[in-house]
Write a protein that holds these residues in place. Structure first.
Motif, PDB file in Angstrom:
ATOM      1  N   PHE A   8       2.052   2.005  -3.598  1.00  0.00           N
ATOM      2  CA  PHE A   8       0.737   2.582  -4.371  1.00  0.00           C
ATOM      3  C   PHE A   8       0.455   3.853  -3.786  1.00  0.00           C
TER       4      PHE A   8
ATOM      5  N   TRP B 163       0.853  -1.125   0.003  1.00  0.00           N
ATOM      6  CA  TRP B 163       0.118  -0.042   0.000  1.00  0.00           C
ATOM      7  C   TRP B 163       0.873   1.337  -0.097  1.00  0.00           C
TER       8      TRP B 163
ATOM      9  N   ILE C 172      -1.140  -5.102  -3.475  1.00  0.00           N
ATOM     10  CA  ILE C 172      -1.461  -4.240  -4.231  1.00  0.00           C
ATOM     11  C   ILE C 172      -0.294  -3.460  -4.883  1.00  0.00           C
ATOM     12  N   TRP C 173       1.054  -4.163  -4.377  1.00  0.00           N
ATOM     13  CA  TRP C 173       2.252  -4.121  -5.222  1.00  0.00           C
ATOM     14  C   TRP C 173       2.711  -5.634  -5.220  1.00  0.00           C
TER      15      TRP C 173
ATOM     16  N   VAL D  26      -8.084  -3.163  -5.379  1.00  0.00           N
ATOM     17  CA  VAL D  26      -7.523  -2.085  -4.409  1.00  0.00           C
ATOM     18  C   VAL D  26      -8.617  -1.262  -3.847  1.00  0.00           C
TER      19      VAL D  26
ATOM     20  N   TYR E  78       2.161   6.801  -5.761  1.00  0.00           N
ATOM     21  CA  TYR E  78       1.671   7.215  -6.908  1.00  0.00           C
ATOM     22  C   TYR E  78       0.366   7.562  -6.864  1.00  0.00           C
TER      23      TYR E  78
ATOM     24  N   ALA F   8      -2.405   0.926 -12.476  1.00  0.00           N
ATOM     25  CA  ALA F   8      -1.952   2.226 -12.839  1.00  0.00           C
ATOM     26  C   ALA F   8      -2.790   2.567 -13.865  1.00  0.00           C
TER      27      ALA F   8
ATOM     28  N   HIS G  30       2.368  -2.164  -9.749  1.00  0.00           N
ATOM     29  CA  HIS G  30       0.900  -1.878  -9.073  1.00  0.00           C
ATOM     30  C   HIS G  30      -0.061  -1.292 -10.120  1.00  0.00           C
TER      31      HIS G  30
END
Length: 788
Positions: A286, A283, A600-601, A350, A289, A618, A616
């Motif tokens: 992410f 998390w 999540i990653w 997510v 980002y 995107a 992750h």
């Protein structure tokens, strides 16, 4: 329809209804006075109209009556040939057809190895578990040829089937034993459906289906106060019973909307930080980002508004409505049938994780829910019959949607799931139980690919475009012409499928064809194990009977089962499956992912180094690019009056067409400047091809979007042309034949860009369902095409 009475049944037997089943519903049937009569299963609360394709299809002129060999292949022998798809066919006896085919299989097997044979056969085939065409052909190729090059994954879920094991765990468990329709009816407070849950999709199953429950579950949930929110360009993707709010978004923008919803939750402190800390991995990476720390662009509602076409205030309001309620996030199969299709599947998880409700009854993440009738139901607690396929001696495979790449570029490298693989050199393709000229993309490219083969073999009951491109066409029976056992892993009713009519013409079932062919290759005993069809049915039924007995339940003998209307099997509890167990105790019930948590990653995916699928989820841009030449987005979705292309010549399917052609829906705002009115015939085109369709105008389609269902049989006006016009309305002459990403190489046939114009020229005749005729009888010499 008219039909001769079966010669092996008495008048009294003819008057009795026989139990049977299909991918679209259990039913009973009989012949009476030359007509096929059907009765839907009385326990089905919402029977499927696709059943009514059977009467008109049973003895339609499109049925194949005897073995046929393509003239060029018969005269010149195997080899590449551009005439596939526009050559004449020569009828031959079964002995001659099987002798020729047996010799060709031996030539390929002995000269080039089993790795030169592709056992395609991707498709739904039959709901019967014994006459399941893919199982039959794969067993034959394994026993008689030593194996075959296979395909992996599906056109329906090619991207998610590769992604989900990396980031959630078990794909089948996520779709089939997670959030159920009963849970939605009882517990859900808000259902946010990206791509919707269209009833036309849930009316069919990957086996038998006895009860269609989706409409009733949504109605009960809505009556209880559950709010349904549909995100997508088509208002019809949720039924009226759901009373849904429609957020009309730009096609392909769902990932951007999900990012903005999570961004709103985070900046307003509405996300479940405790769940993210205890149940997810990655998390913090992410979140950086998401907030713009990685690329300078916060994924805010204002940012997403320009991408999605949804106002920022509505995005913020939706995020706030999701917080604190029993929320279910649904992501449809359709979203991942596009470029970057992995991203909305991953991002949906997510979003559900940020809300902290994954694993709760009626809440969390419902990937694929509503895609087919098998999802959202309880699994059977005893095994269902399954025909054993044997051992494949060939290890090579391709992602299912990369068949044209394989045939056009043997030996070329490609990336798939972190590996660099090489396309095998396939010389013979054997197809039974599928129609690639329905489910593949860029059909003109597929035509060129099939022209490279030495030999294409097809088992078919009717003259599909795939059969027309084959060298050897062997007529097989329709399900109503043979006996079988109908079952599905998510449906409790086991159905004895009794034959209703004799086989059409000289048609044989796949097992009989393969048994005789195996004999020519010295493998009949290995293939049949000395069993007749009835003996195989008894053998396949036994594990189910034994499973019932082991649970202390009534365990009818095969004879008792066969004399019944069907038997009910016990089902597993509706307990939320592995995600419920993981939520309750993540340490004791870790997910089958590298960290045991929701990824999540993903270090694994990041390590693959694929630019089109980072570590992750995107926003990687729109999965298509509009321009002046192709300014509209085509949504090529599933049809409502047939299963894919099956029985397109049946009465229910034909009734949905306009002047014999598939119907395309568009918004009046797009039709008016093009001079298009309701009922016009229109031409849809881009640089890959063109097709004709009937036009219907509706505000239920977002402006800038055209919807044309798949499944109309490919019908080129000039089969030998470079880019022939499909006069029947097959959208796959327009779609792109590229992979979703280097990770999954999934199908991308859901979205493409086109232009549309009114078609004012003389209408070409429709010949999709006409049997092939010799060249001397083609246009100008008395052909039987229809002009619509």
């Amino acid at each position: 329809m008219s039909e001769e009475k079966p010669t092996d049944r008495s008048t009294e037997a003819e008057a009795a209804f026989s139990p049977h089943t299909s991918h679209w519903g259990v039913f009973s049937a009989r012949m009476r006075g030359g007509d096929l009569e059907l009765r839907p299963f009385p326990g089905d609360p919402d029977p499927n109209g696709i059943l009514w394709n059977f009467p008109g299809a049973l003895r339609h002129p499109a049925r194949i009556a005897r073995p046929m060999i393509r003239k060029g292949w018969l005269e010149n022998g195997p080899g590449p040939d551009d005439r596939r798809g526009c050559d004449d066919f020569v009828p031959v006896s079964w002995d001659k057809a099987l002798d020729l085919l047996g010799a060709e299989l031996a030539r390929i097997r002995d000269g080039f190895g089993a790795q030169a044979i592709f056992g395609g056969s991707y498709g739904w085939a039959s709901a019967g578990r014994f006459h399941h065409a893919q199982s039959q052909i794969h067993r034959f190729l394994n026993t008689a040829c030593g194996g075959y090059v296979r395909s992996v994954g599906s056109y329906s879920a090619g991207a998610s089937q590769i992604l989900i094991p990396h980031v959630v765990g078990d794909h089948e468990g996520l779709t089939s034993r997670n959030v159920s329709w009963d849970q939605i009816a009882a517990h859900s407070e808000i259902v946010l459906a990206f791509g919707g849950m269209a009833l036309k999709n849930a009316m069919v199953a990957g086996g038998s289906v006895s009860r269609h429950v989706e409409r009733g579950a949504m109605r009960r949930a809505a009556e209880r106060g559950c709010r349904f929110v549909l995100v997508g360009p088509l208002r019809s993707d949720l039924p009226d019973e759901a009373g849904a709010e429609w957020l009309s978004c730009i096609p392909g923008s769902d990932t951007a909307l999900m990012l903005a919803l999570v961004h709103t939750l985070v900046v307003e402190g509405l996300h479940d930080r405790a769940f993210l800390d205890s149940h997810t991995h990655g998390w913090p990476v992410f979140e950086r980002y998401l907030l713009g720390g990685a690329d300078g662009q916060p994924k805010s509602a204002e940012w997403a508004a320009g991408i999605t076409g949804i106002a920022a205030r509505n995005i913020v309001g939706l995020a706030r409505r999701l917080h604190g309620r029993r929320a279910l996030i649904v992501v449809s199969h359709s979203l991942q049938r596009a470029r970057h299709g992995e991203q909305p599947v991953w991002m949906g998880m997510v979003l559900a994780a940020a809300l902290g409700q994954i694993g709760l009854p009626g809440c969390g993440y419902g990937y694929g829910l509503g895609a087919i009738a098998s999802y959202g139901r309880r699994c059977n607690a005893v095994p269902i019959p399954a025909f054993p396929q044997g051992r494949n001696g060939v290890s090579d495979f391709i992602p299912v949607a990369r068949i044209a790449d394989m045939l056009l570029s043997p030996g070329a490298p490609y990336r798939f799931n972190g590996e660099t693989r090489t396309y095998p050199h396939v010389r013979l393709v054997y197809w039974a139980g599928g129609n690639p000229f329905h489910h593949h993309q860029d059909l003109n490219r597929l035509r060129r690919a099939f022209a490279r083969l030495d030999t294409l073999v097809v088992h078919e009951l009717a003259w599909t475009a795939t059969a027309r491109h084959a060298d050897v066409v062997l007529p097989c029976t329709m399900t109503l012409e043979r006996e079988d056992i109908g079952a599905a892993s998510n449906d409790p009713l086991l159905v004895p499928m009794h034959p209703v009519v004799p086989p059409h013409g000289e048609a044989r079932d796949d097992h009989a064809i393969f048994a005789d062919l195996a004999q020519r290759l010295g493998a009949r005993e290995a293939f049949t194990e000395g069993r007749s069809v009835r003996q195989w049915l008894e053998h396949l039924y036994e594990p189910t009977r034994a499973g019932l007995a082991a649970k202390g339940m009534s365990a009818p003998s095969f004879a008792e089962f066969w004399a019944s209307e069907g038997i009910l099997m016990p089902q597993q509890p509706d307990d939320g499956g592995y995600l419920r167990a993981f939520r309750d105790d993540p340490a004791a019930n870790p997910l089958p992912t590298p960290t045991g948590r929701l990824q999540i990653w993903s270090d694994t995916i990041a390590g693959f180094g694929e630019p089109d699928c980072p570590g992750h989820p995107a926003w990687l841009g729109q999965p298509y690019a509009t321009d002046d030449a192709a300014p509209l987005v085509l949504v090529a979705n599933q049809p409502r009056t047939r299963l894919h292309s099956q029985l397109d010549f049946g009465g229910h399917s034909l009734a949905s067409k306009h002047r014999g052609r598939e119907v395309a829906a568009m918004n009046p705002a797009d039709a008016a400047p093009r001079g298009i009115s309701e009922g016009d015939i229109i031409r849809l085109f881009n640089d890959r091809g063109a097709c004709l369709a009937g036009a219907t105008l509706t505000d239920g389609v977002r402006p800038g979007v055209v919807q044309l269902a798949t499944g109309a049989w490919y019908d080129p006006a000039d089969p030998a042309g470079e880019k022939p016009l499909c006069v029947h309305g097959n959208p796959n002459v327009l779609t792109r034949d590229i992979g979703s990403s280097a990770l999954a190489q999934g199908c991308t046939g859901q979205l493409t860009t086109i232009e549309v114009e009114r078609f004012d020229a003389a209408l070409p005749p429709i010949r999709a369902f006409d049997p092939p005729v010799p060249s001397s009888r083609r246009p100008g010499s008395g052909s039987v095409g229809r002009d619509g």
